[in-house]
Scaffold this motif. Sequence first.
Motif, PDB file in Angstrom:
ATOM      1  N   LYS A  52       0.832  -1.198   0.000  1.00 25.59           N
ATOM      2  CA  LYS A  52       0.000   0.000   0.000  1.00 25.59           C
ATOM      3  C   LYS A  52       0.868   1.250   0.000  1.00 25.59           C
ATOM      4  O   LYS A  52       1.881   1.302   0.698  1.00 25.59           O
ATOM      5  N   SER A  53       0.476   2.253  -0.793  1.00 25.79           N
ATOM      6  CA  SER A  53       1.196   3.523  -0.760  1.00 25.79           C
ATOM      7  C   SER A  53       0.944   4.206   0.585  1.00 25.79           C
ATOM      8  O   SER A  53       0.022   3.847   1.322  1.00 25.79           O
ATOM      9  N   LYS A  54       1.755   5.189   0.903  1.00 27.17           N
ATOM     10  CA  LYS A  54       1.708   5.794   2.241  1.00 27.17           C
ATOM     11  C   LYS A  54       0.340   6.367   2.579  1.00 27.17           C
ATOM     12  O   LYS A  54      -0.113   6.282   3.718  1.00 27.17           O
ATOM     13  N   LYS A 106      -7.150  10.516  -4.932  1.00 25.32           N
ATOM     14  CA  LYS A 106      -6.447  10.540  -3.643  1.00 25.32           C
ATOM     15  C   LYS A 106      -4.927  10.548  -3.784  1.00 25.32           C
ATOM     16  O   LYS A 106      -4.214  10.573  -2.779  1.00 25.32           O
ATOM     17  N   LEU A 107      -4.426  10.515  -4.999  1.00 22.43           N
ATOM     18  CA  LEU A 107      -2.977  10.517  -5.179  1.00 22.43           C
ATOM     19  C   LEU A 107      -2.367  11.805  -4.648  1.00 22.43           C
ATOM     20  O   LEU A 107      -2.953  12.882  -4.782  1.00 22.43           O
ATOM     21  N   PRO A 108      -1.186  11.731  -4.038  1.00 22.28           N
ATOM     22  CA  PRO A 108      -0.489  12.958  -3.617  1.00 22.28           C
ATOM     23  C   PRO A 108      -0.266  13.879  -4.809  1.00 22.28           C
ATOM     24  O   PRO A 108      -0.075  13.424  -5.937  1.00 22.28           O
ATOM     25  N   ALA A 109      -0.280  15.163  -4.560  1.00 22.41           N
ATOM     26  CA  ALA A 109      -0.176  16.153  -5.634  1.00 22.41           C
ATOM     27  C   ALA A 109       1.104  16.009  -6.443  1.00 22.41           C
ATOM     28  O   ALA A 109       1.128  16.314  -7.643  1.00 22.41           O
ATOM     29  N   GLU A 110       2.180  15.554  -5.797  1.00 21.35           N
ATOM     30  CA  GLU A 110       3.461  15.472  -6.510  1.00 21.35           C
ATOM     31  C   GLU A 110       3.532  14.302  -7.492  1.00 21.35           C
ATOM     32  O   GLU A 110       4.418  14.252  -8.344  1.00 21.35           O
ATOM     33  N   VAL A 111       2.601  13.355  -7.395  1.00 20.95           N
ATOM     34  CA  VAL A 111       2.616  12.203  -8.308  1.00 20.95           C
ATOM     35  C   VAL A 111       2.113  12.623  -9.676  1.00 20.95           C
ATOM     36  O   VAL A 111       0.975  13.076  -9.820  1.00 20.95           O
ATOM     37  N   GLU A 112       2.960  12.475 -10.680  1.00 20.30           N
ATOM     38  CA  GLU A 112       2.571  12.843 -12.043  1.00 20.30           C
ATOM     39  C   GLU A 112       2.650  11.680 -13.020  1.00 20.30           C
ATOM     40  O   GLU A 112       2.139  11.766 -14.132  1.00 20.30           O
ATOM     41  N   LYS A 113       3.263  10.572 -12.591  1.00 16.60           N
ATOM     42  CA  LYS A 113       3.343   9.393 -13.448  1.00 16.60           C
ATOM     43  C   LYS A 113       3.278   8.135 -12.581  1.00 16.60           C
ATOM     44  O   LYS A 113       3.782   8.127 -11.459  1.00 16.60           O
ATOM     45  N   ILE A 114       2.621   7.098 -13.110  1.00 18.96           N
ATOM     46  CA  ILE A 114       2.576   5.796 -12.444  1.00 18.96           C
ATOM     47  C   ILE A 114       2.888   4.741 -13.495  1.00 18.96           C
ATOM     48  O   ILE A 114       2.141   4.589 -14.467  1.00 18.96           O
ATOM     49  N   ALA A 115       3.988   4.025 -13.310  1.00 23.82           N
ATOM     50  CA  ALA A 115       4.403   2.994 -14.266  1.00 23.82           C
ATOM     51  C   ALA A 115       4.088   1.620 -13.700  1.00 23.82           C
ATOM     52  O   ALA A 115       4.383   1.332 -12.538  1.00 23.82           O
ATOM     53  N   PHE A 116       3.481   0.760 -14.536  1.00 24.62           N
ATOM     54  CA  PHE A 116       3.135  -0.601 -14.128  1.00 24.62           C
ATOM     55  C   PHE A 116       4.009  -1.609 -14.870  1.00 24.62           C
ATOM     56  O   PHE A 116       4.164  -1.521 -16.093  1.00 24.62           O
ATOM     57  N   VAL A 117       4.567  -2.562 -14.116  1.00 18.65           N
ATOM     58  CA  VAL A 117       5.453  -3.565 -14.707  1.00 18.65           C
ATOM     59  C   VAL A 117       5.059  -4.951 -14.202  1.00 18.65           C
ATOM     60  O   VAL A 117       4.345  -5.095 -13.212  1.00 18.65           O
TER      61      VAL A 117
END
Length: 203
Positions: free
Chosen positions: A72-74, A106-117
């Motif tokens: 889980k993210s913070k 709900k993502l933090p404001a600083e998150v601008e990209k999410i990469a899935f692998v």
Amino acid sequence: MAIKLEKGQRINLEKSNGNKLQNLCVGVNWGAIEKKNCLGRKSMEAVDLDASCATFDGNNKALEIIYFGNLKSKNGSIKHSGDDLTGDMGGDDGLDNEVITVDLAKLPAEVEKIAFVLNSFRGHDFKTIPFASIRIYEGTPSRVNEVFATYDIANDATFAGSVSMVMGVFYKRNGEWKFNAIGEATRDRDLQGTLTTVISKYL
């Protein structure tokens, strides 16, 4: 109506009714490998695929990694369903073995990209894993509203010989989230190597 994506296509995260997507899921489904011994007796060999994602800021600095060791993210906006160590041992049950959920609001404001692998933890070649597939959709782990990207790993020759791949990257532009459907195998052997490739080639 679901959006059928081609690899490399970029789309706005908008549903067919015009509303923006908010709750996203990345689900991975796969089976164990059937083996036969010298006497012809069958047994099932467990397969451990690992779905993971990483968040980045506008300068491509890694912020958090959500994977089997950090579910889980913070702030709880990204959640992992947990590590599946075997795959479906009795054939395809139609359910995803691992699911990562994202609440974009709900993502933090600083998150601008999410990469899935995706990584094959024990090194099983993607081409040998029964009905291995990925779907990226709007909904919840138990409810699929709209699918907007699918990858048929088991029947796509481009994944043969590989144990790692980049599924896709969500990115924010002008305050709106978009999706880049990458769907490419890499030569990496583990999660850290795959994320290094993501940073160098796909952000």
